[in-house]
Design an enzyme around this catalytic site. Sequence first.
Site: not given
Length: 606
Positions: A75, A372, A2, A50-51
Amino acid sequence: MCGVSGWLDWAADLRTRGATVHAMTETLACRGPDAAGTWLSRHAALGHRRLSVIDLDGGAQPLEAHGTALTYNGELYNHTDLRRELEALGHTFRSRSDTEVVLRSHLQWGADAPRRFNGIYAYALWDGPAEELLLVRDHLGIKPLYWHAHATGVLFGSEPKAVLAHPDFRAELDAEGIAELFALPAAPTAGHGLFRGLHEVRPGHLVRVRRSVTRETRYWEPVSRPHTDDAATTRRTVRELLADAVERQLMSDVPLCTLLSGGVDSSAITALAAQARERSGQGKVSSFSVDFPGSADRPADAWRTGADAPFVRAAAEHIGTLHTSVVIPDDDLLQARQAVLRARDRPGWGEMDASLHLLFREVRRRSTVALSGEAADEVFGGYPYFHDAAARAADTFPWLHGRTTPAALLRPEVRAEVRPEEYTADQYRATLARTPYLPGESGPDRRIRELFHLALTRWLPPLLERVDRVSMSVGLEVRVPFCDHRLVEYAWNVPWSLKAPGGRPKGLLRDAVRDLLPAEVADRPKSGYPSTPAVRYTEVLTERARELLADPAAPVFDLVERETVRRFLAEGRPLPSPRTAPNPVGGLDHLVQVDEWLRAYRVGLR
């Protein structure tokens, strides 16, 4: 992931300034393409893009309860554990989102809440009853947060562009900013936002803003203590911590994948993710890699030991992933340059940023979250400078030993003002002074601890910034399990003899995950992120540099000596590069990008 933004002003009624907050927030639309919101009160205003990754239907922001409001980017991987603890303490939740866990953690534990978090985050929390703003950033600085103190409050945002959108902030570059841009692009100063008056909340820190005082305090750093585990226990503990970090970071309500380069770091993450998904009855892991036409013919060097493709194939086949190789031609790289400049809000790493942007754009077509292998080299000592006696002994940042930076191009009067060598030396000494040594630590043990401190605090941050900014420019969330602070804390105290047994770079990590990987991948020497071998890219940048030399109004030459650049080009020598890996186009990229940035952002010089 986000984007967050906001404004605190003790002298204004921000309930009437919603349009400004909205404009700041909309600059971050690429970070959060799914939803937007603002929250206004008399002295504090918060914005959010927001994502959606967790609790797609809930989790709208900014979130408010009991006069406390939160705009959050991140997160929280231990949010279910914290939720149970908070429920036992009497808290009631309205959603499944980790955002609500962050807010209620602050309601319960105040500014001590971040000490309980495991995750990636950067957020602003306005405590209305206490009239206090908190700006908080995760342990390793994976998620960014910038702030600017003005006469009657602060402005803040996930990226500089959010602060730049406020009419009271001007894009200016002073002597320190010039030094950061030309002398220390590969070792930026923690907390420096490049623009004059712009700061970045430092990793593991929070900024408390009250009417009378603004104070930044550290809530986390690795603690030095004796390591008492034997070699077998150390390997087992590293494996357990890494596996737990990967499993936690598979948490997602949207498609997830891994980035696979064929090195031990990304391959270990991919293999552990595949195991965790198999245990939970999920399907195969999707993985992605980047490649360039002609990359197999590029000669090896100290930072790049060969093409990735054969190792990627070996790892993907051994682990059993659904793999996609993204091949990027020259023309696409050239077309992506402006996109990455706007993504980073500053000159970056040129074609390496452009190729990463194009890789992430392809990944985003099929996944919203990617894991990653970033940071393994900083945590376990994989870079060449850890193993080069001259670099280790150098009285400077080891990766700058024997290198010429773009500061060599500065005009004499600018150099006299900036004093790049003195600035670099001061920053190096200041960073060493903050190293948390063991009592009585001396000799090689003391120096190796300094190298890890330099790697974690000066080398890793620009890598994480690059990954965050470029990934979020296409709405992709990248997670980095090697940055789990529990793993970093443990590895911090492992002696060098166990981290590099027999002198093998990252030998501890290789041995801890060897059973997961084909031997050629587990033992593959360190090979850095690939740069294009393309001739056309260099030709186009060279021509652009010649055009700048012919332009009497080119702003880059307010900083750089025109005749020095002309001489380099006439002699066919590569310009000094901001990057440490050998790359003949890096200096050209930097020169042209600085000029493009000065124009596009209308940067004033102070």
